[in-house]
Each structure stands twice: as structure tokens, then as C-alpha cells.
Design a protein around this motif. Structure first.
Motif, PDB file in Angstrom:
ATOM      1  N   PRO A  76       0.808  -1.224   0.000  1.00  0.00           N
ATOM      2  CA  PRO A  76       0.000   0.000   0.000  1.00  0.00           C
ATOM      3  C   PRO A  76       0.837   1.268   0.000  1.00  0.00           C
ATOM      4  O   PRO A  76       0.357   2.326  -0.412  1.00  0.00           O
ATOM      5  CB  PRO A  76      -0.816  -0.120   1.291  1.00  0.00           C
ATOM      6  N   TYR A  77       2.075   1.194   0.430  1.00  0.00           N
ATOM      7  CA  TYR A  77       2.920   2.383   0.506  1.00  0.00           C
ATOM      8  C   TYR A  77       3.328   2.856  -0.893  1.00  0.00           C
ATOM      9  O   TYR A  77       3.233   4.050  -1.206  1.00  0.00           O
ATOM     10  CB  TYR A  77       4.145   2.100   1.374  1.00  0.00           C
ATOM     11  N   THR A  78       3.776   1.911  -1.722  1.00  0.00           N
ATOM     12  CA  THR A  78       4.117   2.266  -3.103  1.00  0.00           C
ATOM     13  C   THR A  78       2.871   2.675  -3.869  1.00  0.00           C
ATOM     14  O   THR A  78       2.899   3.614  -4.673  1.00  0.00           O
ATOM     15  CB  THR A  78       4.812   1.095  -3.803  1.00  0.00           C
ATOM     16  N   GLY A  79       1.754   1.967  -3.609  1.00  0.00           N
ATOM     17  CA  GLY A  79       0.506   2.335  -4.277  1.00  0.00           C
ATOM     18  C   GLY A  79       0.080   3.749  -3.956  1.00  0.00           C
ATOM     19  O   GLY A  79      -0.335   4.517  -4.837  1.00  0.00           O
ATOM     20  N   THR A  80       0.193   4.139  -2.683  1.00  0.00           N
ATOM     21  CA  THR A  80      -0.158   5.502  -2.283  1.00  0.00           C
ATOM     22  C   THR A  80       0.793   6.513  -2.919  1.00  0.00           C
ATOM     23  O   THR A  80       0.373   7.589  -3.368  1.00  0.00           O
ATOM     24  CB  THR A  80      -0.126   5.626  -0.755  1.00  0.00           C
ATOM     25  N   SER A 103      -0.165   6.463  -6.909  1.00  0.00           N
ATOM     26  CA  SER A 103      -1.527   6.770  -7.337  1.00  0.00           C
ATOM     27  C   SER A 103      -2.261   7.711  -6.393  1.00  0.00           C
ATOM     28  O   SER A 103      -3.306   8.255  -6.741  1.00  0.00           O
ATOM     29  CB  SER A 103      -2.339   5.478  -7.477  1.00  0.00           C
ATOM     30  N   GLY A 104      -1.747   7.880  -5.169  1.00  0.00           N
ATOM     31  CA  GLY A 104      -2.393   8.749  -4.200  1.00  0.00           C
ATOM     32  C   GLY A 104      -3.596   8.142  -3.523  1.00  0.00           C
ATOM     33  O   GLY A 104      -4.297   8.819  -2.775  1.00  0.00           O
ATOM     34  N   SER A 105      -3.845   6.844  -3.744  1.00  0.00           N
ATOM     35  CA  SER A 105      -5.009   6.199  -3.125  1.00  0.00           C
ATOM     36  C   SER A 105      -4.558   5.008  -2.292  1.00  0.00           C
ATOM     37  O   SER A 105      -3.542   4.363  -2.595  1.00  0.00           O
ATOM     38  CB  SER A 105      -6.009   5.744  -4.195  1.00  0.00           C
ATOM     39  N   ASP A 106      -5.306   4.711  -1.229  1.00  0.00           N
ATOM     40  CA  ASP A 106      -4.981   3.578  -0.359  1.00  0.00           C
ATOM     41  C   ASP A 106      -5.672   2.319  -0.870  1.00  0.00           C
ATOM     42  O   ASP A 106      -6.852   2.340  -1.230  1.00  0.00           O
ATOM     43  CB  ASP A 106      -5.451   3.856   1.066  1.00  0.00           C
ATOM     44  N   TYR A 107      -4.912   1.205  -0.873  1.00  0.00           N
ATOM     45  CA  TYR A 107      -5.491  -0.087  -1.239  1.00  0.00           C
ATOM     46  C   TYR A 107      -5.015  -1.104  -0.205  1.00  0.00           C
ATOM     47  O   TYR A 107      -3.814  -1.226   0.043  1.00  0.00           O
ATOM     48  CB  TYR A 107      -5.053  -0.506  -2.646  1.00  0.00           C
ATOM     49  N   HIS A 108      -5.958  -1.819   0.418  1.00  0.00           N
ATOM     50  CA  HIS A 108      -5.654  -2.612   1.596  1.00  0.00           C
ATOM     51  C   HIS A 108      -5.467  -4.108   1.337  1.00  0.00           C
ATOM     52  O   HIS A 108      -5.197  -4.854   2.278  1.00  0.00           O
ATOM     53  CB  HIS A 108      -6.763  -2.441   2.636  1.00  0.00           C
ATOM     54  N   TYR A 109      -5.622  -4.562   0.081  1.00  0.00           N
ATOM     55  CA  TYR A 109      -5.611  -6.002  -0.170  1.00  0.00           C
ATOM     56  C   TYR A 109      -4.487  -6.414  -1.102  1.00  0.00           C
ATOM     57  O   TYR A 109      -4.596  -7.396  -1.824  1.00  0.00           O
ATOM     58  CB  TYR A 109      -6.992  -6.449  -0.674  1.00  0.00           C
ATOM     59  N   CYS A 110      -3.386  -5.638  -1.039  1.00  0.00           N
ATOM     60  CA  CYS A 110      -2.166  -6.027  -1.735  1.00  0.00           C
ATOM     61  C   CYS A 110      -1.440  -7.081  -0.889  1.00  0.00           C
ATOM     62  O   CYS A 110      -1.801  -7.345   0.262  1.00  0.00           O
ATOM     63  CB  CYS A 110      -1.293  -4.807  -1.984  1.00  0.00           C
ATOM     64  N   CYS A 111      -0.396  -7.678  -1.463  1.00  0.00           N
ATOM     65  CA  CYS A 111       0.229  -8.831  -0.802  1.00  0.00           C
ATOM     66  C   CYS A 111       0.865  -8.474   0.541  1.00  0.00           C
ATOM     67  O   CYS A 111       0.807  -9.264   1.480  1.00  0.00           O
ATOM     68  CB  CYS A 111       1.239  -9.475  -1.731  1.00  0.00           C
ATOM     69  N   HIS A 112       1.471  -7.305   0.638  1.00  0.00           N
ATOM     70  CA  HIS A 112       2.067  -6.909   1.920  1.00  0.00           C
ATOM     71  C   HIS A 112       1.002  -6.857   3.020  1.00  0.00           C
ATOM     72  O   HIS A 112       1.201  -7.390   4.118  1.00  0.00           O
ATOM     73  CB  HIS A 112       2.748  -5.543   1.782  1.00  0.00           C
ATOM     74  N   SER A 113      -0.122  -6.225   2.724  1.00  0.00           N
ATOM     75  CA  SER A 113      -1.192  -6.116   3.713  1.00  0.00           C
ATOM     76  C   SER A 113      -1.824  -7.470   3.998  1.00  0.00           C
ATOM     77  O   SER A 113      -2.142  -7.793   5.153  1.00  0.00           O
ATOM     78  CB  SER A 113      -2.250  -5.122   3.224  1.00  0.00           C
ATOM     79  N   ASN A 114      -2.006  -8.278   2.941  1.00  0.00           N
ATOM     80  CA  ASN A 114      -2.578  -9.614   3.126  1.00  0.00           C
ATOM     81  C   ASN A 114      -1.709 -10.454   4.060  1.00  0.00           C
ATOM     82  O   ASN A 114      -2.203 -11.121   4.978  1.00  0.00           O
ATOM     83  CB  ASN A 114      -2.714 -10.327   1.777  1.00  0.00           C
TER      84      ASN A 114
END
Length: 288
Positions: A154-158, A161-172
Motif C-alpha cells: 500500500p505504501y508504493t501504491g499511495t 496513485s495517491g489512493s490507499d489499497y488494503h488487499y495487496c500482498c504486503h497487507s494480506n
């Protein structure tokens, strides 16, 4: 972005400098090799202990005793997975993807081992079977089961893209390890580490040398199988990128579950297994 052209002129001996021969950083001629034939005989005596389904865009952790086998299986459709390993008795000993890459190359297959971090530096698991070993390297320089990428997070995604995504592999993997160990989420996150990208097809572009992914060749029934050299906690995330042919860190891709199967060898045979010892380096680091 990098500049399109060099900012400094080439010296007169530029071609000579470029033309020096490469040297392998870590020659592995003296590295003890696994006995795959002996492991195959041991595997023939193993029985299925349990199977755990990893839902799409989620992760699960399972324990695999030393001397047993585990298999990651494609079910339902093409899907890649991000794999973490920990010593079941000490979570600070975990898989070291960078050193594994330095020893075995960018992509792993049967006969390669997954090594642990310093100061342990020992094999945690040995890959014994790979139904995608036929793929090799394609015309783009892509291959499967890489230790190049880190894991979608989610850190690279933010950042991008500026948006939070919670179901990437790191978070999973963070949620799964927290649930498995009863550690608070943030303490569990500190143990999540760079992965083996199971079934993922990756490489570097020839022009910009960027890390790329392409649709995985995996199909239902394909698997990657391992022998547990030490007592392991195995964490696997079913990546939100699905087959990673388009994008990850979103809900756009079609995703499928993955299966972790554990095969238990007879107890008497497990007792005969000698777990690899940690590194014998004295850790003095040259200090007086």
C-alpha cells in the motif's frame, strides 16, 4: 525520469571499459547441493496432512514441520502468489530473497533453496518439484517464480496513485501473520518481508531495464513443491493482480484462490532429518 541521453561524453577508452568480461559474484561450486533423488524417495512415503485454501486477495499462514513437504497449487484459474517463510520458533529468522537471488539467480526452480537472513544464513526450504520448469526464459527475458520483486504494497501504491489499497500482498501477509501469531498488526507487519513470487512471470525490459510482469503461464493443477529444512511458518498471499497480466494493487484483475497442501513424512523419517545449522561465522566483524 532518467534523461534520454547521457549528460557526459564517453572517454576514449569507453569500449574497452565496457568490454571487460563479467565475473560471477558468488561462485556456487562449493555450495552443498540437495539430493533431489533422496528427497523424491522421502516424498513417496509422505501422506497428505492438511490443505489450506488461500482466498483471492487474501493470505493464510500454516505451520510445516521440518522434514515434511508443502505444495502451492493453482486452482480455479491462473493466479500468482507471494510467499514468505519464517522459522516457526523464531520469526526474526526469515527468508532472504536478495541473497537467494545472488546464489541461485533471478528465478527459482527445482534444486534451488530459499535461504534465511543473517546471522543464520541457512536453507529454510528446498524446491523439489516445479511443473512450470518447461517455461525457461522467453523472448522478452521473462521467466517464472522470481526473487526480483518485493511484493505489492500500500505504501508504493499511495506514492504512485495517491489512493490507499488494503488487499495487496504486503497487507494480506500482515493480516495473516497477525491472525496466526496473535501479534498486533503493526508488530506482525515488521516481520513481513520480500517474497518468492510463485507462478509470476517477470523480467527486465531491454530498453529501460524496468521490472516487468506478464500474464503467468500457470494453469489449474500446476504446482511448486518444497521440502521444509527447518520448522516453518509459511505465509502465502493470492495476489490482487490475478495472473499479473495487467495490473496489481487494485480490484480490477480476475483473481482465483491458491491451495497450500502439506505432506507429512513418517515420524521416524522426520527424526532422522538433520536440520541445517546456522552460519558458523563468529560475528566478530573484525573488531579487536
Amino acid at each position: 525520469m532518467k534523461p534520454d541521453a547521457p549528460r557526459h561524453p564517453a572517454p576514449p577508452d569507453a569500449e574497452a571499459r565496457r568490454g571487460v568480461r563479467p565475473v560471477i559474484c558468488y561462485p556456487v561450486d562449493g555450495l552443498p547441493q540437495p539430493d533431489l533423488a533422496a528427497l523424491a524417495r522421502l516424498r513417496a512415503q509422505a501422506a497428505t496432512r492438511t490443505a489450506v485454501e488461500v482466498p483471492p486477495r487474501d493470505a493464510r499462514c500454516v505451520e510445516v514441520p521440518a522434514g515434511c513437504f508443502f505444495r502451492i497449487v493453482s486452482v480455479g484459474g491462473p493466479q500468482v502468489g507471494d510467499l514468505n517463510l519464517w522459522n516457526a520458533n523464531d520469526l526474526t529468522e526469515r527468508f532472504y530473497s536478495g541473497k537467494t537471488r545472488a546464489l541461485h539467480g533471478t528465478h527459482l526452480s527445482a534444486g534451488d533453496r530459499m535461504w534465511s537472513v543473517f546471522p543464520h544464513m541457512r536453507p529454510m526450504a528446498t524446491i523439489t518439484e516445479d511443473t512450470l520448469d518447461w517455461y525457461g526464459f522467453d523472448e522478452d527475458g521473462g521467466s517464472v517464480h522470481d526473487v526480483i520483486g518485493t511484493r505489492c504494497d500500500p505504501y508504493t501504491g499511495t506514492l504512485l496513485s495517491g489512493s490507499d489499497y488494503h488487499y495487496c500482498c504486503h497487507s494480506n501477509l500482515t493480516r495473516a501473520l497477525s491472525e496466526f501469531t496473535d501479534l498486533p498488526l503493526r508488530k506482525a507487519e515488521a516481520h513481513v518481508h520480500d517474497v518468492l513470487n510463485v507462478f509470476m512471470c517477470t523480467g527486465f525490459t531491454r530498453d529501460t531495464h524496468q521490472y516487468f510482469m506478464k500474464a503467468s503461464p500457470v494453469r489449474p493443477g500446476d504446482y511448486l513443491e518444497f521440502f521444509a529444512e527447518i520448522d516453518l511458518v509459511v505465509g502465502l498471499s493470492a495476489c490482487p493482480g490475478g495472473d499479473c497480466g495487467q495490473e496489481h494493487t487494485s480490484d480490477k484483475a480476475v483473481c482465483h484462490p491458491l491451495l497450500i497442501e502439506i505432506f507429512e513424512t513418517p515420524e521416524a523419517l522426520r527424526e532422522n532429518h538433520v536440520q541445517p545449522e546456522p552460519s558458523h561465522y563468529d560475528r566478530s566483524h573484525g573488531a579487536a
